[in-house]
Design a protein around this motif. Structure first.
Motif, PDB file in Angstrom:
ATOM      1  N   GLY A 834       5.003  14.500  -4.585  1.00  0.00           N
ATOM      2  CA  GLY A 834       3.933  15.085  -3.777  1.00  0.00           C
ATOM      3  C   GLY A 834       3.557  14.197  -2.603  1.00  0.00           C
ATOM      4  N   TRP A 835       4.519  13.423  -2.073  1.00  0.00           N
ATOM      5  CA  TRP A 835       4.261  12.558  -0.915  1.00  0.00           C
ATOM      6  C   TRP A 835       4.986  13.137   0.293  1.00  0.00           C
ATOM      7  CZ3 TRP A 835       5.905   7.865  -4.296  1.00  0.00           C
ATOM      8  CH2 TRP A 835       4.850   7.540  -5.164  1.00  0.00           C
ATOM      9  N   PHE A 836       4.253  13.298   1.388  1.00  0.00           N
ATOM     10  CA  PHE A 836       4.814  13.933   2.572  1.00  0.00           C
ATOM     11  C   PHE A 836       4.540  13.091   3.801  1.00  0.00           C
ATOM     12  CE2 PHE A 836       3.842  17.074  -0.583  1.00  0.00           C
ATOM     13  CZ  PHE A 836       4.968  17.870  -0.597  1.00  0.00           C
ATOM     14  N   ILE A 837       5.574  12.966   4.636  1.00  0.00           N
ATOM     15  CA  ILE A 837       5.431  12.220   5.882  1.00  0.00           C
ATOM     16  C   ILE A 837       4.345  12.875   6.736  1.00  0.00           C
ATOM     17  CG2 ILE A 837       6.660  11.476   7.978  1.00  0.00           C
ATOM     18  CD1 ILE A 837       7.842  10.246   5.458  1.00  0.00           C
ATOM     19  N   ASN A 838       3.493  12.044   7.308  1.00  0.00           N
ATOM     20  CA  ASN A 838       2.392  12.477   8.171  1.00  0.00           C
ATOM     21  C   ASN A 838       1.307  13.255   7.445  1.00  0.00           C
ATOM     22  OD1 ASN A 838       3.325  11.249  10.477  1.00  0.00           O
ATOM     23  ND2 ASN A 838       4.620  12.997  11.011  1.00  0.00           N
ATOM     24  N   ARG A 839       1.244  13.114   6.135  1.00  0.00           N
ATOM     25  CA  ARG A 839       0.192  13.782   5.383  1.00  0.00           C
ATOM     26  C   ARG A 839      -0.602  12.754   4.581  1.00  0.00           C
ATOM     27  NH1 ARG A 839      -0.720  19.266   6.107  1.00  0.00           N
ATOM     28  NH2 ARG A 839       1.164  20.114   7.003  1.00  0.00           N
ATOM     29  N   ASN A 840      -1.780  13.172   4.197  1.00  0.00           N
ATOM     30  CA  ASN A 840      -2.629  12.349   3.338  1.00  0.00           C
ATOM     31  C   ASN A 840      -1.916  12.064   2.013  1.00  0.00           C
ATOM     32  OD1 ASN A 840      -4.802  11.621   1.446  1.00  0.00           O
ATOM     33  ND2 ASN A 840      -6.147  12.202   3.122  1.00  0.00           N
ATOM     34  N   VAL A 841      -2.119  10.858   1.520  1.00  0.00           N
ATOM     35  CA  VAL A 841      -1.544  10.497   0.218  1.00  0.00           C
ATOM     36  C   VAL A 841      -2.047  11.433  -0.866  1.00  0.00           C
ATOM     37  CG1 VAL A 841      -1.438   8.674  -1.512  1.00  0.00           C
ATOM     38  CG2 VAL A 841      -1.495   8.088   0.895  1.00  0.00           C
ATOM     39  N   ASN A 842      -3.277  11.883  -0.684  1.00  0.00           N
ATOM     40  CA  ASN A 842      -3.897  12.740  -1.689  1.00  0.00           C
ATOM     41  C   ASN A 842      -3.825  14.210  -1.314  1.00  0.00           C
ATOM     42  OD1 ASN A 842      -5.059  10.562  -3.418  1.00  0.00           O
ATOM     43  ND2 ASN A 842      -6.019  10.060  -1.460  1.00  0.00           N
ATOM     44  N   THR A 843      -2.823  14.524  -0.515  1.00  0.00           N
ATOM     45  CA  THR A 843      -2.716  15.915  -0.089  1.00  0.00           C
ATOM     46  C   THR A 843      -2.350  16.807  -1.278  1.00  0.00           C
ATOM     47  OG1 THR A 843      -1.869  17.247   1.720  1.00  0.00           O
ATOM     48  CG2 THR A 843      -0.244  16.012   0.481  1.00  0.00           C
ATOM     49  N   ILE A 844      -2.730  18.064  -1.165  1.00  0.00           N
ATOM     50  CA  ILE A 844      -2.417  19.012  -2.238  1.00  0.00           C
ATOM     51  C   ILE A 844      -1.362  19.977  -1.728  1.00  0.00           C
ATOM     52  CG2 ILE A 844      -3.303  20.839  -3.734  1.00  0.00           C
ATOM     53  CD1 ILE A 844      -6.102  19.467  -3.298  1.00  0.00           C
ATOM     54  N   TRP A 845      -0.213  19.950  -2.342  1.00  0.00           N
ATOM     55  CA  TRP A 845       0.889  20.850  -1.995  1.00  0.00           C
ATOM     56  C   TRP A 845       1.131  21.714  -3.207  1.00  0.00           C
ATOM     57  CZ3 TRP A 845       6.411  20.509  -3.420  1.00  0.00           C
ATOM     58  CH2 TRP A 845       7.228  21.340  -2.632  1.00  0.00           C
ATOM     59  N   ASP A 846       0.766  22.944  -3.090  1.00  0.00           N
ATOM     60  CA  ASP A 846       0.776  23.783  -4.287  1.00  0.00           C
ATOM     61  C   ASP A 846       0.851  25.246  -3.875  1.00  0.00           C
ATOM     62  OD1 ASP A 846       0.552  24.569  -6.951  1.00  0.00           O
ATOM     63  OD2 ASP A 846      -1.108  23.190  -7.353  1.00  0.00           O
ATOM     64  N   PHE A 847       1.015  26.094  -4.851  1.00  0.00           N
ATOM     65  CA  PHE A 847       0.945  27.529  -4.588  1.00  0.00           C
ATOM     66  C   PHE A 847      -0.502  27.883  -4.246  1.00  0.00           C
ATOM     67  CE2 PHE A 847       4.589  26.971  -7.334  1.00  0.00           C
ATOM     68  CZ  PHE A 847       5.551  27.728  -6.685  1.00  0.00           C
ATOM     69  N   LYS A 848      -0.641  28.870  -3.366  1.00  0.00           N
ATOM     70  CA  LYS A 848      -1.993  29.242  -2.965  1.00  0.00           C
ATOM     71  C   LYS A 848      -2.464  30.412  -3.820  1.00  0.00           C
ATOM     72  CE  LYS A 848      -4.826  30.254   1.016  1.00  0.00           C
ATOM     73  NZ  LYS A 848      -4.845  30.706   2.404  1.00  0.00           N
ATOM     74  N   VAL A 849      -3.543  30.206  -4.521  1.00  0.00           N
ATOM     75  CA  VAL A 849      -4.119  31.283  -5.323  1.00  0.00           C
ATOM     76  C   VAL A 849      -4.936  32.156  -4.381  1.00  0.00           C
ATOM     77  CG1 VAL A 849      -5.713  31.824  -7.191  1.00  0.00           C
ATOM     78  CG2 VAL A 849      -4.185  29.858  -7.382  1.00  0.00           C
TER      79      VAL A 849
END
Lengths: 1046, 612
Positions: A834-849
């Protein structure tokens, strides 16, 4: 009492009005210095202005000066109070000092030394314990929570208290992000709960790289410096602080009542069966109360749904409500007799008591300065049986052997008892309102619903498990300071820490269902010993306007721990002696040892230079070594530099001096390290275990097993932080408004990460240095004195901050060919982590309910593998399937903006009122409980349990934010439900009354204060499930306390 | 005073100096000192060290059959013999078309364990590679010993790759210990990997002794695995040779007469004896080629035992089971009729199909399906045990009935999938020393038995059109179970698979074996039931799918359980999905996804050669 206060005030004013200019003969002046509450101030300095003649007030605040020229002005100063100037007058003078809120002259601890706040070049925030006295902080974290901008303090609802600390955002992916704790100048590695908050005088948080850099490789997460109390006055002062607290349950959804439970359960059963109302007419009423069937549907039709015509409808109904396993006879009996179990009453300790008593003795004279305290802290928790006890003691002793030599000892001893056996609150909904706690013979039932494996009687452990978890900790520093010629001084600290810990647990052979194992014991003993030695050489010199303060450090440390565990069972002839006679256990299931060893060393140098108190410079360098790092890189160097410029002292600022009392700008740059990765991270380890073969003779042959558990990384090195901090400190209108503003950019390089490996390697990850994270943020801190009248003082302190972070680099660039055949170099995201370049370390990458599938959407839902009532996700690429390509960025798990606000009032001099609140905004938190699925949240099956009062979807109530009971957790995918958990918490409201001195003379006391406060008074949040910071049972505390000084 | 100050100062300076000097002089001050764990450098250097490394692999092989939601269940429900039977939650592998995806939770005891297999086989490959790589440089171990160790490590590595290639098809292959983060794996052709495993096993067959401790690798186990790989490669003569070597050596024999713990109990028989936990490791038990070890009380025991009674038995304690007079018939509490101990509290997770409980039983004398001796249990062999109805219902203590006299169902919630089916008690019944209700406690489990070697050879004969040879081998196994021999012309691959189901239920990895057979059909083009198969469209038309649809009523008929979830399976399930995280973390290479699953469009041709 208000009378005398007014009088005093008038007296003071009259003093200053009497000023005249003509010469008179010298006079002898005597007087008393006291605070606004008329309490004498011992140790205040009284100086005749413009001379070197001065004296110090005695125990009763009294002073006398002989031969003062009449008309001379006396300066009365005392640390923490505004300096007053009054005209000397014959006879008994009375001087009242007001507490200082302008903190410029405050002394701040900066690591291996102190500095005036005025002279700081870094971003440091100080929390004064005296300010928080009325709030009886239960832990170090309580004192910091909401009182230090840029510092996030996690919430902990346990009776032990506490919470995670994080300074200026998360800067590491894998290594610890807990700041370094330093107590009285030495690095502290014990448990924060071993520090009695009553012993603390101040806490300083070093936030920027330059201030923290003196701690080099340990400082990447910031540093919190705790200073404990010292003796203050000549006469021994004895202080008793005692308080009693009651816990109240704060926000929670509540448990379904027995009636609500029955109708909820019928919805559960229906939902479990997939709402297939077409398969059988009337199946919808399957689990309905037969007395409440709709007209036109007879009880016989209803019984016929399960081929049960002719049976007792109530029994049939309850059986159907029991879902897969049916309601047990004991539940049916309890329903029919109307004897439900009141779980709230049985499990929740709604009036939990806590008490905290500390007595301290302190004092000082020319030779000795001492402070010693004993404290007992005994807290019950929210759960019945939950308890935390600790005894804490501290002795600070300093002896001036000669004018040049000082020896001292700071010793802290704490004994923690964490061996309580509470009911598990999570078991509350793993039962039903019906059933019976006891068997016919009066013993506890293994399961109140006779459904072993699903419902365990929550009281079983309380009755049959004995536990002893104790930790005894000794932490101390023995030091010697010597003054050397030419402005040099030398100090050596020897800091040992001992910890003895044991965790013994015995499950009685009488525990229902485990009788056959004949008693089960686990016995663990740990011993930790570590030491540090600091050699400090300091040089302090002034040449005209040049002032130099240099510090050099040589440090070494060693850590050793020894841990052993024995698990055994099957006691013979009986287990009455429990763990004390573990040799009586026939079957030893585990014997293991885990011993660890680590060493470190450091060399540090720091120079503080100032010119004319206007231009300030700090330069530091520290080289650290630590044994955990690969043999290639055991050491690293961490430099830093900082500049400060006191603008307000410049000539060109003269015009503003009537309102701008003080202004300083500062800039700092520095590097810090992080070594918290585990003591053996660089080595390849073999885990050892055992296996069994049988030889050809039929005998068992035990064999050892070894397998590698990690990939070695001999090149492992320190994680490095480089940060730049711009700040300004200011003070306006004579200190009525003061504050600081800081902006920082922090870059973390050589990140210590558990780098994900393709599991084809047989490893899931390897610890490595990779990547980069940038943190940036802004912090504003404002202190104001809104009103300062004789009978009403109002002060506010407010801070607001925001932190952003971004992953800059992960594993390096690799060639990637796109659809058009073009190859570019791309640093790839680590989706697995769940680590993405140029994103917050605590970003949430998930399905959208996006809601809940409606009955009308049944066909579409089915094509995705869902049913009406399940959460509906967004099919981003519209391919009719949910795959990882449909995952989107939803937000972040950490707040975007945080604020603290504190208001203090002093009313009629003796009444202190304060309230403190804090808010966190912009974060999302998982609310998978909203799926009402079986496994999310560790909940068991809803057809065998009860439930909180939470909304749920039904065909008759098609809501969008909660799914049906037992909904699908995913169809070939996993998703989480995210909700905003922004909140504002009224963290503390307190009121204190200081008994006037006049009333105390009878009991010969110097001071008496009564206080009352409420902690966690209220929370405002859109969050709906328990507390937004603590998704479980959370208490509010009401405390009454007494503070008596003799 | 002045003087004493000076003295103090001197002393003080001396102390400081000593401290500085002592600290800076220790050169190895920052040397890491491991105390409580071993490292490869100090352990994998002699025979005991390598034997311990091999034992660690054996321990890792074991877990397939143990614990709640044991992995073997996933192998078993992707076949004709069983389906997932739990109905109290969403997620169990019922609707395989919807739930078996690369992004699903592929390692969950309640759902499926596909991901567990992927990870576990590569763990075993890694552990075996550590042995094969490191032993090469060791000079102090005698050559013969070294070769035996190497052979055993080859056995385990081949064991893992045999399973990987039949669960997942073309997969990445490494044969050396990795010392650096490697991110550039590519899939290698299945046959290329198997060919290498064959070579390795031939080395092992020459160097591993016939006789070894039970739990350790012997030559019989090597030959057995080699037979499977020979079959998988379509090398039927080699398969006959390798299986015959095992059968004829004499070390291993089928158990045909009574032995062990219950030998004197005349009600029982040899099939019962063969599967008693305490008989599995007797020296007199000559049928064991390779077994995994789990003994209660030993430090190496698993925490939860085999758990067979919980996993594979029907949920007979379900309250929905009614007496003919409509009362709750069953209970899971401690009562006088102690089903919870005699049979445990089954949850019906591994639900036998009618194929396994009824269709394949073609001889009433078959001891493996014998209810009289108690080997086999039908629901009707149980009695109503709900003590609460004792006295009030005449049916208390009477045998269970599925239907009333009027034909209406006596399972009130209608869940006969989970609650009502028969089971092989002789195999699933394992005394539980750990808990109540019983779930199946600690016991050894058979991985390879000589009975299977016969059935493998029977297969090889059949592929070679030697039906007589095939019939003889099948009959050897059948006769031991008390059956009459098959006459000529009965035995074909279908019959052999039936015999495997009768003999090896919950022992064999059924999906792996079916996929292997499907691969052989695709490779040989041999016709069966009027159908032939090719490798080109393996994921859209294969024997695996046709066989399941012909035999497994649940998938074939699209049965729905009481939750409304439908049983489905597709031809592409012949290979499981490669778990997505494995593909994502491999940023410099391409691990192929199997056709039919999302992500397969990114595939590259699999390698013809195992990379160095």
């Amino acid at each position: 009492m208000s009378f005398s206060a007014v009088q005093l005030h008038a007296e003071k004013i009259s003093l200053s009005k009497n000023s005249t200019n003509f010469e008179r003969p010298p006079v002898d002046v005597t007087g008393t210095v006291s605070d606004v509450r008329n309490a004498p101030l011992a140790g205040a300095t009284v100086t005749i202005k413009g001379t070197r003649i001065s004296t110090v007030t005695d125990q009763n605040g009294k002073f006398s000066l002989r031969g003062v020229s009449d008309g001379a002005v006396l300066q009365i100063s005392f640390s923490g109070y505004l300096t007053e100037e009054v005209q000397a007058a014959a006879g008994a003078m009375k001087v009242t000092l007001r507490e200082q809120i302008n903190q410029l002259t405050d002394v701040v601890v900066v690591g291996y030394g102190t500095q005036r706040k005025k002279d700081l070049t870094g971003a440091v925030v100080q929390v004064k314990a005296t300010q928080l006295e009325n709030e009886n902080a239960r832990s170090v974290q309580d004192m910091l929570r909401g009182n230090a901008p840029g510092l996030d303090v996690g919430f902990n609802a346990s009776p032990k208290g506490g919470g995670d600390l994080r300074v200026r955002g998360r800067a590491s992916l894998t290594a610890s992000t807990t700041p370094l704790i330093v107590v009285d100048g030495v690095i502290y590695q014990g448990d924060l709960s071993d520090i009695n908050p009553n012993d603390i005088s101040t806490m300083d948080v070093l936030k920027d790289a330059s201030s923290a850099a003196v701690f080099g490789a340990r400082s990447a997460n910031g540093v919190i410096l705790i200073s404990t109390k010292k003796g203050k006055s000549g006469k021994p002062v004895v202080t008793f602080n005692s308080n009693y607290t009651m816990n109240k349950l704060a926000r929670w959804p509540g448990l379904l009542s027995p009636e609500e439970f029955l109708s909820w359960r019928s919805d559960v059963i229906y939902s479990m069966r997939g709402y297939d109302s077409t398969s059988k007419p009337g199946i919808k009423y399957w689990a309905w109360d037969p007395k409440k069937l709709p007209s036109g549907f007879t009880v016989d039709q209803w019984l016929a749904l399960g081929n049960q015509v002719g049976q007792d409808p109530t029994t049939v109904w309850l059986n159907r409500l029991g879902g897969t396993v049916g309601m047990a006879p004991v539940e049916i009996e309890s329903y029919k007799n109307n004897t439900p179990i009141d779980w709230e009453k049985l499990m929740l300790n709604k009036n939990g008591r806590q008490q905290d008593h500390t007595v301290s003795v302190s004092g000082r004279n020319e030779t000795f300065n001492y402070y010693t305290s004993f404290g007992i802290f005994d807290n019950e928790g929210m759960a019945v049986g939950e308890r935390f006890k600790t005894f804490r003691s501290r002795t600070n002793l300093e002896a001036n052997i000669t004018k040049y030599l000082t020896f001292g000892v700071n010793m802290q001893f704490a004994s923690r008892d964490e061996g309580a056996v509470p009911v598990r609150l999570s078991d509350m909904i793993r039962s039903t309102p019906f059933g019976n706690l006891y068997q016919a013979d009066g013993r506890l039932r293994s399961s109140t619903t006779d459904n072993i494996g699903n419902n365990t009687n929550p009281l079983i452990d309380v009755y049959y498990v004995k536990r002893s978890v104790k930790s005894n900790n000794l932490f101390g520093t023995v030091y010697a300071k010597g003054k050397l010629p030419w402005g040099f001084s030398y100090q050596v600290n020897y800091t040992p820490r001992f910890e003895w810990f044991h965790n013994y647990e015995h499950t009685s052979s009488k525990r229902p269902l485990l009788e056959s194992r004949g008693g089960i014991t686990s016995r663990r003993d740990d011993r930790t010993f570590q030491w540090q030695i600091d050699n400090l050489l300091m040089w302090n010199k002034k040449f005209g306007k040049h002032s130099i303060d240099a510090t050099g450090l040589f440090n070494a440390e060693k850590f050793q721990s020894f841990s052993s565990t024995i698990n055994a069972e099957n006691y013979l002839p009986n287990d009455n002696l429990g763990w004390n006679a573990i040799q009586a256990a026939r079957l030893v299931t585990l014997v293991t040892a885990n011993d660890q060893y680590a060493t470190g060393d450091a060399i540090m140098g720091r120079i503080n230079y100032s010119y004319d108190d206007k231009y300030l410079l700090t330069v530091t360098g520290r080289r650290d070594g630590y044994s955990a790092f690969g043999q290639g890189n055991p050491r690293a160097f961490f430099p830093s530099a900082a500049l400060g410029w006191v603008l307000s002292d410049e000539k060109f600022m003269k015009n503003t001096s009537d309102w701008l009392e003080y202004a300083k700008v500062r800039v700092s740059y520095g590097e810090n390290g992080n070594r918290e990765i585990g003591r053996y991270a660089a080595l390849s380890q073999l885990s050892s275990n055992s296996y069994l073969y049988t030889n050809t003779a039929g005998s068992n042959v035990g064999v050892g097993t070894v397998q590698t558990i990690n990939m070695s990384n001999p090149n492992l090195r320190w994680e490095r932080n480089a940060s730049l901090n711009f700040g300004a400190d200011f003070s306006l209108k004579g200190g009525k408004i003061s504050g600081a503003i800081d902006y920082y950019v922090r870059q973390t390089r050589d990140l210590l990460v558990n780098r994900a490996l393709p599991n084809v390697t047989g490893f899931s990850s390897v610890v490595a240095n990779l990547g980069a994270i940038d943190n940036s943020g802004i912090e504003l801190n404002l202190n104001t004195e809104n009103m300062n009248k004789a009978n009403f003082v109002w002060r506010t302190s407010f801070s607001i901050w925001s932190n952003k972070n971004k992953i800059i680099k992960l594993y390096g660039k690799v060639p990637v060919t796109d659809a058009t055949g073009k190859t570019t170099l791309v640093d790839q995201d680590d989706q697995a982590n769940g680590w993405f370049i140029n994103r917050n370390v605590n970003t949430i990458w998930d399905f959208k309910v996006v809601g809940v599938w409606k009955t009308s959407e049944a066909a579409t839902a089915k094509s995705f593998g869902f049913n009406p009532g399940d959460f509906k996700l967004e099919d981003v690429n519209k391919d009719g399937k949910f795959t990882i390509d449909d995952k989107v960025f939803l937000g972040q798990t950490v707040p975007k903006v945080s604020f603290n606000l504190r208001n203090e009032f002093t009313i009629y001099k003796n009444w202190d009122v304060s309230f403190q609140l804090y808010g966190r905004f912009g974060q999302l938190t998982q609310l998978n409980e909203a799926t009402h699925a079986t496994l999310f949240g560790g909940v068991m099956f809803y057809d065998r349990s009860q439930f909180y009062k939470l909304p749920y979807w039904t065909p008759d109530n098609q809501i969008d934010d909660y799914a049906r009971m037992m909904s699908a957790e995913g169809s070939g995918i996993k998703f989480n439900v995210w909700r905003s958990s922004s909140f504002v918490r009224v963290n503390n409201v307190s009121i204190a009354y200081t008994v006037p001195k006049s009333a105390l003379s009878k009991i010969k006391a110097q001071g008496l204060k009564l206080y009352f406060n409420v902690q966690n008074a209220a929370v405002f949040s859109p969050w709906t499930y328990f507390d937004p910071e603590n998704k479980f049972f959370t208490p509010s505390y009401g405390t009454f306390g007494v503070n008596l000084t003799l | 005073m002045k003087h004493s100050t000076h003295t103090l100062m001197k002393y003080f300076a001396l102390v400081a100096f000593v401290l500085l000097v002592t600290q800076s002089c220790q050169k190895d001050w920052l040397q890491p000192k491991p105390l409580s764990f071993f490292s490869p450098e100090n352990t994998l250097i002699d025979e005991p060290g390598f034997n311990a490394a091999l034992a660690a692999i054996a321990r890792n092989v074991r877990d397939e059959w143990y614990g709640d939601g044991a992995p073997i269940i996933s192998e078993t429900i992707f076949s004709e013999v069983a389906v997932e039977g739990t109905t109290d939650k969403f997620g169990p592998a019922v609707n395989l078309n919807v739930l078996i995806t690369p992004d699903a939770n592929l390692n969950n005891v309640d759902f499926n364990r596909i991901g567990w297999y992927w990870e576990r086989w590569y763990l075993i490959v890694r552990l075996a590679n550590t042995v094969t790589t490191r032993i090469a440089d060791i000079k102090t171990i005698p050559e013969a010993t070294k070769n035996a160790i190497l052979g055993k490590a080859y056995f385990y590595r081949a064991y893992a790759y045999y399973r990987l290639t039949h669960e997942f098809g073309d997969v990445p292959c490494t044969l050396k210990e990795l010392t650096d983060a490697k991110l550039d794996f590519n899939s290698v052709k299945r046959e290329v990997i198997l060919q290498k495993m064959k070579t390795d096993l031939e080395f092992a067959f020459a160097n591993v002794p016939w006789v070894a401790n039970k739990g350790d690798v012997n030559r019989g186990a090597v030959g057995h695995l080699l037979t499977k790989i020979n079959l998988a490669l379509g090398l039927f003569d080699d398969a006959i040779a390798s299986s015959t070597a095992v059968i004829n050596n004499g070390t291993f024999k089928l158990m045909t007469s009574r032995f062990g713990a219950d030998a004197s109990n005349t009600k029982r028989n040899v099939i019962w004896d063969l599967h008693r936990p305490v008989n599995k490791f007797l020296s007199s038990n000559t049928e064991v080629l390779f077994s995994v070890i789990d003994r209660f009380g030993d430090p190496s025991a698993t925490a939860s035992g085999v758990n067979t009674m919980r996993q594979a038995l029907p949920f007979s304690s379900n309250a929905a089971i009614l007496t003919p007079d409509g009362k709750q018939g069953m209970t899971n509490t401690v009562v006088e009729i102690d089903h919870m101990k005699n049979y445990g509290r089954g949850i019906g997770r591994c639900r036998s199909t009618p194929y396994h409980t009824k269709y394949i039983w073609d001889d009433v004398k078959d001891l493996r399906h014998d209810t009289l001796s108690g080997n086999w249990m039908e629901m009707e062999n149980l009695t109503y045990n709900n003590q609460a109805i004792k006295g009030s219902s005449p049916f208390y203590g009477q045998r269970l009935q599925l239907r009333k006299a009027d034909g209406s169902l006596l399972v009130s919630n209608g869940d006969t999938i989970r609650n009502w089916y028969a089971w092989p008690h002789y195999k699933m019944y394992v005394e539980d020393q750990i808990r109540y209700p019983w779930q199946g406690g600690n016991s050894d489990w058979y991985a390879f038995r000589l009975a299977e070697t016969y059935l493998l050879r029977a297969e090889a004969y059949w592929w070679k059109n030697d039906v007589a040879g095939a019939t003889a081998d099948v009959n050897t196994v059948r006769r031991r179970a008390g059956c009459d021999a098959y006459g000529a012309g009965v035995v074909d691959i279908g019959t052999i698979l039936d015999e495997r189901a009768r003999e090896l239920y919950y022992e064999e990895p059924r999906k792996t074996e079916l996929t292997r057979v499907a691969y052989i059909f695709a490779k040989t083009g041999k016709s069966f039931n009027g159908k032939t198969y090719t490798a080109n469209n393996f994921s859209t038309a294969n024997f695996f799918y046709d066989r399941i649809m012909a035999k497994n009523d649940f998938y074939a008929k699209g049965v729905k359980n009481i939750r409304g979830d439908q049983y489905t399976i597709s031809p592409y399930h012949v290979l499981w999905p490669v778990p997505r995280p494995a593909i994502l973390a491999n940023s410099l290479g391409v691990i192929n996804q199997n056709i039919g699953y999302s992500g397969a469009e990114k595939n590259k041709p699999a390698l013809d050669k195992i990379p160095d």
